[in-house]
Design a protein around this motif. Structure first.
Motif, PDB file in Angstrom:
ATOM      1  N   THR A  24      57.392  38.266  44.184  1.00  0.00           N
ATOM      2  CA  THR A  24      58.051  39.381  43.495  1.00  0.00           C
ATOM      3  C   THR A  24      58.165  39.139  41.999  1.00  0.00           C
ATOM      4  O   THR A  24      58.696  39.971  41.281  1.00  0.00           O
ATOM      5  N   GLY A  25      57.672  37.988  41.539  1.00  0.00           N
ATOM      6  CA  GLY A  25      57.763  37.663  40.124  1.00  0.00           C
ATOM      7  C   GLY A  25      56.668  38.313  39.312  1.00  0.00           C
ATOM      8  O   GLY A  25      55.888  39.106  39.806  1.00  0.00           O
ATOM      9  N   GLY A  26      56.580  37.955  38.055  1.00  0.00           N
ATOM     10  CA  GLY A  26      55.603  38.535  37.142  1.00  0.00           C
ATOM     11  C   GLY A  26      54.548  37.528  36.730  1.00  0.00           C
ATOM     12  O   GLY A  26      54.225  37.438  35.543  1.00  0.00           O
ATOM     13  N   MET A  27      54.035  36.775  37.706  1.00  0.00           N
ATOM     14  CA  MET A  27      53.070  35.732  37.380  1.00  0.00           C
ATOM     15  C   MET A  27      51.849  36.302  36.669  1.00  0.00           C
ATOM     16  O   MET A  27      51.349  35.698  35.716  1.00  0.00           O
ATOM     17  N   ASN A  28      51.361  37.460  37.092  1.00  0.00           N
ATOM     18  CA  ASN A  28      50.179  38.027  36.428  1.00  0.00           C
ATOM     19  C   ASN A  28      50.485  38.372  34.973  1.00  0.00           C
ATOM     20  O   ASN A  28      49.675  38.118  34.085  1.00  0.00           O
ATOM     21  N   ASP A  29      51.681  38.894  34.709  1.00  0.00           N
ATOM     22  CA  ASP A  29      52.050  39.229  33.332  1.00  0.00           C
ATOM     23  C   ASP A  29      52.099  37.983  32.456  1.00  0.00           C
ATOM     24  O   ASP A  29      51.598  37.980  31.327  1.00  0.00           O
ATOM     25  N   VAL A  30      52.684  36.919  32.976  1.00  0.00           N
ATOM     26  CA  VAL A  30      52.751  35.658  32.230  1.00  0.00           C
ATOM     27  C   VAL A  30      51.340  35.165  31.909  1.00  0.00           C
ATOM     28  O   VAL A  30      51.043  34.756  30.783  1.00  0.00           O
ATOM     29  N   LEU A  31      50.454  35.229  32.903  1.00  0.00           N
ATOM     30  CA  LEU A  31      49.087  34.742  32.703  1.00  0.00           C
ATOM     31  C   LEU A  31      48.300  35.636  31.744  1.00  0.00           C
ATOM     32  O   LEU A  31      47.492  35.145  30.961  1.00  0.00           O
ATOM     33  N   TYR A  32      48.521  36.952  31.779  1.00  0.00           N
ATOM     34  CA  TYR A  32      47.864  37.837  30.803  1.00  0.00           C
ATOM     35  C   TYR A  32      48.347  37.526  29.388  1.00  0.00           C
ATOM     36  O   TYR A  32      47.565  37.532  28.442  1.00  0.00           O
ATOM     37  N   GLN A  33      49.632  37.239  29.246  1.00  0.00           N
ATOM     38  CA  GLN A  33      50.156  36.870  27.924  1.00  0.00           C
ATOM     39  C   GLN A  33      49.586  35.531  27.458  1.00  0.00           C
ATOM     40  O   GLN A  33      49.245  35.367  26.284  1.00  0.00           O
ATOM     41  N   LEU A  34      49.466  34.583  28.386  1.00  0.00           N
ATOM     42  CA  LEU A  34      48.877  33.291  28.060  1.00  0.00           C
ATOM     43  C   LEU A  34      47.423  33.465  27.629  1.00  0.00           C
ATOM     44  O   LEU A  34      46.971  32.853  26.659  1.00  0.00           O
ATOM     45  N   TYR A  35      46.692  34.334  28.329  1.00  0.00           N
ATOM     46  CA  TYR A  35      45.303  34.613  27.948  1.00  0.00           C
ATOM     47  C   TYR A  35      45.247  35.208  26.539  1.00  0.00           C
ATOM     48  O   TYR A  35      44.381  34.841  25.738  1.00  0.00           O
ATOM     49  N   ALA A  36      46.168  36.105  26.216  1.00  0.00           N
ATOM     50  CA  ALA A  36      46.184  36.720  24.886  1.00  0.00           C
ATOM     51  C   ALA A  36      46.390  35.666  23.790  1.00  0.00           C
ATOM     52  O   ALA A  36      45.848  35.795  22.692  1.00  0.00           O
ATOM     53  N   ILE A  37      47.134  34.631  24.118  1.00  0.00           N
ATOM     54  CA  ILE A  37      47.388  33.564  23.148  1.00  0.00           C
ATOM     55  C   ILE A  37      46.218  32.589  23.061  1.00  0.00           C
ATOM     56  O   ILE A  37      45.793  32.209  21.971  1.00  0.00           O
ATOM     57  N   THR A  38      45.681  32.204  24.222  1.00  0.00           N
ATOM     58  CA  THR A  38      44.672  31.138  24.260  1.00  0.00           C
ATOM     59  C   THR A  38      43.237  31.643  24.246  1.00  0.00           C
ATOM     60  O   THR A  38      42.327  30.896  23.899  1.00  0.00           O
ATOM     61  N   ASN A  39      43.035  32.880  24.706  1.00  0.00           N
ATOM     62  CA  ASN A  39      41.685  33.441  24.867  1.00  0.00           C
ATOM     63  C   ASN A  39      40.840  32.592  25.826  1.00  0.00           C
ATOM     64  O   ASN A  39      39.628  32.563  25.735  1.00  0.00           O
TER      65      ASN A  39
END
Length: 63
Positions: A24-39
């Protein structure tokens, strides 16, 4: 990433998606944000694996 890969390799992608019904968490959102930072493509792939196809499918239908 290794845990998700292990579940998919040992069982199936469907098994992974079934397990997401308990997530029920937002793991995908966290990972999309991490991708935006790290590419880093690995973060993007992992983020997609945490998307819930049944949920996103309903959103797509109601556009």
């Amino acid at each position: 990433g290794e845990r998700v890969r292990s579940v998919i390799q040992r069982h199936s992608i469907e098994r992974h998606w079934t397990s997401l019904n308990e997530e029920t968490g937002g793991m995908n959102d966290v990972l999309y944000q991490l991708y935006a930072i790290t590419n880093d493509q690995r973060h993007l792939v992992l983020a997609h694996l945490f998307d819930k196809p049944c949920f996103l499918g309903l959103l797509a239908v109601q556009v």
